[in-house]
Design a protein around this motif. Structure first.
Motif, PDB file in Angstrom:
ATOM      1  N   PHE A  76       0.782  -1.030  -0.116  1.00 32.07           N
ATOM      2  CA  PHE A  76      -0.009   0.074   0.083  1.00 32.07           C
ATOM      3  C   PHE A  76       0.734   1.173  -0.132  1.00 32.07           C
ATOM      4  CE2 PHE A  76      -3.369  -2.868   1.824  1.00 32.07           C
ATOM      5  CZ  PHE A  76      -4.082  -2.813   0.825  1.00 32.07           C
ATOM      6  N   VAL A  77       2.034   1.372   0.729  1.00 34.63           N
ATOM      7  CA  VAL A  77       2.782   2.524   0.784  1.00 34.63           C
ATOM      8  C   VAL A  77       3.568   2.728  -0.254  1.00 34.63           C
ATOM      9  CG1 VAL A  77       4.732   3.546   2.032  1.00 34.63           C
ATOM     10  CG2 VAL A  77       3.208   2.182   3.394  1.00 34.63           C
ATOM     11  N   THR A  78       4.041   1.474  -1.068  1.00 36.83           N
ATOM     12  CA  THR A  78       4.675   1.828  -2.333  1.00 36.83           C
ATOM     13  C   THR A  78       3.838   2.428  -3.346  1.00 36.83           C
ATOM     14  OG1 THR A  78       5.957   0.118  -1.688  1.00 36.83           O
ATOM     15  CG2 THR A  78       5.895   0.603  -4.316  1.00 36.83           C
ATOM     16  N   LEU A  79       2.701   1.961  -3.525  1.00 32.00           N
ATOM     17  CA  LEU A  79       1.362   2.365  -4.583  1.00 32.00           C
ATOM     18  C   LEU A  79       1.328   4.048  -4.179  1.00 32.00           C
ATOM     19  CD1 LEU A  79      -0.714  -0.661  -4.871  1.00 32.00           C
ATOM     20  CD2 LEU A  79       0.672   0.336  -6.643  1.00 32.00           C
ATOM     21  N   SER A  80       1.155   4.183  -2.896  1.00 34.20           N
ATOM     22  CA  SER A  80       0.667   5.596  -2.645  1.00 34.20           C
ATOM     23  C   SER A  80       1.990   6.605  -2.829  1.00 34.20           C
ATOM     24  CB  SER A  80       0.469   5.483  -1.112  1.00 34.20           C
ATOM     25  OG  SER A  80      -0.643   4.796  -0.935  1.00 34.20           O
ATOM     26  N   TYR A  81       3.157   6.070  -2.520  1.00 34.36           N
ATOM     27  CA  TYR A  81       4.300   7.218  -2.769  1.00 34.36           C
ATOM     28  C   TYR A  81       4.691   7.434  -4.210  1.00 34.36           C
ATOM     29  CZ  TYR A  81       5.259   9.023   1.797  1.00 34.36           C
ATOM     30  OH  TYR A  81       5.191   9.583   3.157  1.00 34.36           O
ATOM     31  N   ALA A  82       4.405   6.473  -5.110  1.00 30.87           N
ATOM     32  CA  ALA A  82       4.595   6.563  -6.208  1.00 30.87           C
ATOM     33  C   ALA A  82       3.734   7.617  -6.933  1.00 30.87           C
ATOM     34  CB  ALA A  82       4.284   5.099  -7.139  1.00 30.87           C
ATOM     35  N   GLN A  83       2.462   7.710  -6.284  1.00 32.31           N
ATOM     36  CA  GLN A  83       1.542   8.879  -6.602  1.00 32.31           C
ATOM     37  C   GLN A  83       2.175  10.214  -6.045  1.00 32.31           C
ATOM     38  OE1 GLN A  83      -2.754   7.234  -7.832  1.00 32.31           O
ATOM     39  NE2 GLN A  83      -2.124   6.716  -5.763  1.00 32.31           N
ATOM     40  N   VAL A  84       2.397   9.986  -4.847  1.00 38.85           N
ATOM     41  CA  VAL A  84       3.228  11.406  -4.518  1.00 38.85           C
ATOM     42  C   VAL A  84       4.269  11.847  -5.152  1.00 38.85           C
ATOM     43  CG1 VAL A  84       4.384  12.273  -2.299  1.00 38.85           C
ATOM     44  CG2 VAL A  84       2.624  10.863  -1.940  1.00 38.85           C
ATOM     45  N   ALA A  85       4.998  10.940  -5.855  1.00 34.89           N
ATOM     46  CA  ALA A  85       6.285  11.486  -6.651  1.00 34.89           C
ATOM     47  C   ALA A  85       5.649  12.173  -7.914  1.00 34.89           C
ATOM     48  CB  ALA A  85       6.894  10.485  -7.120  1.00 34.89           C
ATOM     49  N   MET A 393      -3.121  13.278  -0.672  1.00 33.68           N
ATOM     50  CA  MET A 393      -3.144  12.838  -2.006  1.00 33.68           C
ATOM     51  C   MET A 393      -4.678  12.676  -2.398  1.00 33.68           C
ATOM     52  SD  MET A 393      -0.373  13.012  -3.600  1.00 33.68           S
ATOM     53  CE  MET A 393      -0.930  11.938  -4.958  1.00 33.68           C
ATOM     54  N   VAL A 394      -5.741  12.221  -1.431  1.00 32.92           N
ATOM     55  CA  VAL A 394      -6.809  12.123  -1.719  1.00 32.92           C
ATOM     56  C   VAL A 394      -7.538  13.385  -2.035  1.00 32.92           C
ATOM     57  CG1 VAL A 394      -9.290  11.462  -0.760  1.00 32.92           C
ATOM     58  CG2 VAL A 394      -7.220  10.077   0.055  1.00 32.92           C
ATOM     59  N   VAL A 395      -7.277  14.322  -1.274  1.00 32.88           N
ATOM     60  CA  VAL A 395      -7.701  15.703  -1.331  1.00 32.88           C
ATOM     61  C   VAL A 395      -6.917  16.114  -2.854  1.00 32.88           C
ATOM     62  CG1 VAL A 395      -7.700  18.066  -0.760  1.00 32.88           C
ATOM     63  CG2 VAL A 395      -7.713  16.361   0.866  1.00 32.88           C
ATOM     64  N   HIS A 396      -5.921  15.993  -3.070  1.00 30.53           N
ATOM     65  CA  HIS A 396      -5.284  16.249  -4.505  1.00 30.53           C
ATOM     66  C   HIS A 396      -6.163  15.787  -5.671  1.00 30.53           C
ATOM     67  CE1 HIS A 396      -2.198  16.983  -7.557  1.00 30.53           C
ATOM     68  NE2 HIS A 396      -2.243  15.555  -7.990  1.00 30.53           N
ATOM     69  N   TRP A 397      -6.382  14.294  -5.455  1.00 29.82           N
ATOM     70  CA  TRP A 397      -7.199  13.663  -6.819  1.00 29.82           C
ATOM     71  C   TRP A 397      -8.725  14.184  -6.836  1.00 29.82           C
ATOM     72  CZ3 TRP A 397      -3.649  12.384  -9.645  1.00 29.82           C
ATOM     73  CH2 TRP A 397      -2.538  11.731  -9.107  1.00 29.82           C
ATOM     74  N   ARG A 398      -9.145  14.675  -5.747  1.00 25.01           N
ATOM     75  CA  ARG A 398     -10.338  15.251  -5.645  1.00 25.01           C
ATOM     76  C   ARG A 398     -10.611  16.681  -6.393  1.00 25.01           C
ATOM     77  NH1 ARG A 398     -13.788  15.129  -0.458  1.00 25.01           N
ATOM     78  NH2 ARG A 398     -15.338  16.200  -1.690  1.00 25.01           N
ATOM     79  N   LYS A 399      -9.281  17.291  -6.253  1.00 24.13           N
ATOM     80  CA  LYS A 399      -9.178  18.666  -6.806  1.00 24.13           C
ATOM     81  C   LYS A 399      -8.910  18.724  -8.263  1.00 24.13           C
ATOM     82  CE  LYS A 399      -5.983  20.631  -4.172  1.00 24.13           C
ATOM     83  NZ  LYS A 399      -5.414  21.723  -3.405  1.00 24.13           N
ATOM     84  N   GLU A 400      -8.085  17.806  -8.630  1.00 20.65           N
ATOM     85  CA  GLU A 400      -7.460  17.567 -10.125  1.00 20.65           C
ATOM     86  C   GLU A 400      -8.464  16.943 -10.840  1.00 20.65           C
ATOM     87  OE1 GLU A 400      -4.600  18.964 -11.446  1.00 20.65           O
ATOM     88  OE2 GLU A 400      -4.329  19.816  -9.432  1.00 20.65           O
ATOM     89  N   LYS A 401      -9.289  15.934 -10.391  1.00 15.61           N
ATOM     90  CA  LYS A 401     -10.275  15.093 -11.224  1.00 15.61           C
ATOM     91  C   LYS A 401      -9.722  14.519 -12.613  1.00 15.61           C
ATOM     92  CE  LYS A 401     -14.388  16.970  -9.043  1.00 15.61           C
ATOM     93  NZ  LYS A 401     -14.592  15.850  -8.151  1.00 15.61           N
ATOM     94  N   VAL A 402      -8.553  14.299 -12.494  1.00 14.87           N
ATOM     95  CA  VAL A 402      -7.809  13.823 -13.861  1.00 14.87           C
ATOM     96  C   VAL A 402      -8.526  12.542 -14.104  1.00 14.87           C
ATOM     97  CG1 VAL A 402      -5.736  14.776 -13.437  1.00 14.87           C
ATOM     98  CG2 VAL A 402      -6.090  12.894 -12.692  1.00 14.87           C
TER      99      VAL A 402
END
Length: 612
Positions: A76-85, A393-402
């Motif tokens: 879980f941490v790996t998948l999440s931090y790939a998105q942080v990068a 990151m949850v807030v980020h994706w909600r704002k970006e809506k890619v």
């Protein structure tokens, strides 16, 4: 430090244009950024067994369950931090995510957690490296602290001050040599396990007491300590700008490489621990026992011990490539001293490197290089920053809506839930083993960050010049009163008085005498010299120099007109060689410092350079 010695230790200064040469390809970045996570094989599985093997090995059979939970969390941490990068190509990791998507408090909490995490990374890695080599060479046991500090300052700090390219070149071979050694150990161990006549997992390694509150507590403590293997996963997201183009893609790929290698090594070592039913032994690491049972005291055993030592030492380098850039971002945002944002001669954030080394040294000395005690402080800050990053990151994706943002947000939300649970587990399981210190340290660091920020804001408010208003520089109406403290009649004083006469006609020399004989002697010399400047002799029966001078300046301040300036000219000779300075007192420097701190007057040092 003299220039020649500095060049020898640090290297020649690099031009700004040479920063592109400091960028890292993936294979080099893996050695730089993954050494912390991969090296945790040297102590992560050991911490699980260390807790579950006592008392009386009643919980030993839960080892594989705890290891499975750690590997699942790693995924879980790996998948999440790939998105942080991907979301923060400018680096900064958890801090940048929280600053851009959550609140100031969340961002500073993440920054404080990362500061603690990276400092402990250095202390734990170096201490673990020393433990590994002591396991093979017990005669070094009495020199643990000296070894730790030598590696910290004599190797790691110096190599990192030389620049990213130099450190990557130095650390590539030990990291890959360690990976090869551990994978060879696992492969040969599994081969012997499968082809031998022994049971793959003996019954004593699976035996366990029925789950009750005491066993659950031990399992949670083991999980919390074993999660220290995940420290360093966030390092790549903090250092995305250090990769060659395309930075984000290369950073994500390197993150996946790192986590895959870590997962294979962690699972393999845990399997061999269970196969051999390894129990903790004093001054002998678990990896050392596994290697000895697999290879005997052969070349490969010593190869693994030596490469483990090197990679554990060099694991600290992950922190050197993660914390200084983070400190530079904090300094840019005014939460840390501004000089931490400046690059040095070798295009490194040299002040951050030095600060990290000092903090790590303090931790090593306070805890006597004891790895177990240091790890007790370790994982809480790491997983707190993980959790904040996932929430951001949850807030980020909600704002970006890619496209596909809901899946990405779900993954980060799930990661936040998992790492948040880990935080709670660590707080409960390790509260009395050191976690409480982190709960004190993080608010303390946040307080320091805020005080620094408020200082810079106060300074900006007081120093800002509003260019939209009509502000003119008025012509001088008063005069400049020059005070020259003198220690005798010398060429240094003559040089200073010559300069003083170019500034003003109101000049007074002041001499502080500690006895009547000295006062009489200076008056006689002054009258014979007759420089055209009045000398005032102050008598100090208690032999203090600074206090009488300050009282004199106070009297001048009270008598002067509001438009007058007071300038203190301090005569000072500059020695030809740096070590000559050690042979003279620093009264001039002390006087200058105290005057600047305590008086609203002009202070100038007038140098006179000695030729030999």
């Amino acid at each position: 430090m003299p220039g020649s010695l500095k060049r020898l230790l640090i290297g020649r200064p690099l031009h700004n244009n040479e920063i592109i040469k400091e960028k890292l390809p993936k294979w080099k970045a893996l050695s730089i950024f993954s050494s912390d996570a991969i090296s945790s094989i040297g102590y992560g599985p050991e911490q699980v067994v260390l807790i579950l093997a006592v008392p009386w090995a009643l919980a030993y059979g839960y080892t594989w369950l705890v290891a499975a939970a750690i590997l699942l969390t790693l995924g879980f941490v790996t998948l999440s931090y790939a998105q942080v990068a991907q979301a923060n190509p400018g680096g900064g990791g958890s801090y940048s995510v929280a600053r851009n998507n959550l609140s100031e408090l969340a961002a500073l909490t993440a920054a404080a957690a990362l500061f603690i995490d990276y400092s402990l990374t250095v202390a734990v890695s170096i201490s673990s490296g020393t433990d590994a080599i002591i396991s093979a060479f017990p005669m070094l046991l009495g020199h643990r602290l000296e070894l730790n500090l030598f590696v910290l300052f004599g190797i790691l700090m110096l190599i990192n001050l030389r620049g990213v390219r130099e450190s990557s070149n130095a650390f590539v071979f030990p990291t890959y040599a360690f990976i090869f050694g551990i994978l060879a150990l696992i492969a040969y161990g599994i081969f012997r396990m499968v082809t031998g006549h022994e049971v793959v997992i003996p019954q004593q390694s699976l035996a366990r007491q029925p789950l009750d509150w005491a066993v659950l507590y031990l399992a949670l403590r083991a999980f919390a300590s074993g999660c220290s293997s995940m420290t360093g996963i966030e390092a790549i997201s903090n250092g995305v700008p250090m990769f060659k183009e395309p930075e984000v893609r290369n950073a994500k790929i390197t993150t996946y490489w790192m986590s895959t290698i870590l997962a294979v090594m962690f699972a393999g070592i845990t399997l061999l621990i269970l196969h051999y039913h390894i129990m903790p032994a004093e001054n002998v690491t678990v990896v050392s026992q596994v290697a000895e049972l697999t290879f005997g005291r052969s070349f490969m055993y010593y190869y693994i011990q030596v490469t483990t030592m090197f990679v554990l030492y060099l694991a600290a380098n992950t922190a050197y490539n993660g914390l200084p850039p983070l400190l530079s971002i904090l300094a840019r945002d005014k939460y840390m001293p501004r000089y931490l944002a400046a690059r040095g001669d070798r295009l490194t954030f040299h002040n951050g490197i030095i600060l990290l080394s000092i903090v790590a040294a303090v931790l090593i000395i306070l805890y006597h290089g004891n790895t177990e005690h240091l790890i007790s402080l370790y994982a809480l800050g790491v997983f707190l920053s993980f959790t904040i990053a996932q929430c951001g990151m949850v807030v980020h994706w909600r704002k970006e809506k890619v496209p596909g943002w809901t899946v990405r947000a779900f993954l980060n939300g799930l990661g936040a839930a998992v790492t948040g649970i880990v935080v709670l587990v660590i707080m409960v399981a390790k509260f009395f083993y050191g976690a409480w210190l982190i709960l004190v340290a993080i608010p303390s660091l946040i307080y320091i960050f805020k005080r620094i920020y408020n200082h810079y804001e106060d300074m900006r408010e007081q120093l800002a010049l509003p260019l939209d208003e009509s502000i003119t520089i008025k012509p001088a109406e008063g005069s400049n009163i020059i005070i020259v403290p003198v220690a005798g009649v010398t060429r240094v004083v003559a040089n200073t008085l010559t300069y003083a006469k170019k500034l003003s006609d109101r000049i007074v020399a002041v001499y502080v005498a500690t006895d009547e004989e000295a006062a009489k002697k200076i008056r006689g010399k002054w009258e014979k010299w007759n420089p055209g400047v009045r000398l005032i002799v102050l008598y100090s029966p208690h032999r203090a120099i600074i206090a009488p001078l300050f009282k004199f300046i106070d009297r001048v301040e009270k008598k002067k007109n509001p438009e007058d300036y007071i300038t203190i000219l301090i005569p000072e000779f500059e020695t030809k060689k740096w070590w000559h300075r050690l042979l003279h007192n620093q009264t001039g420097w002390l006087l200058r410092t105290l005057l600047i701190l305590r008086k609203n007057i002009v202070v100038t040092v007038v140098p006179y350079r000695l030729e030999k």
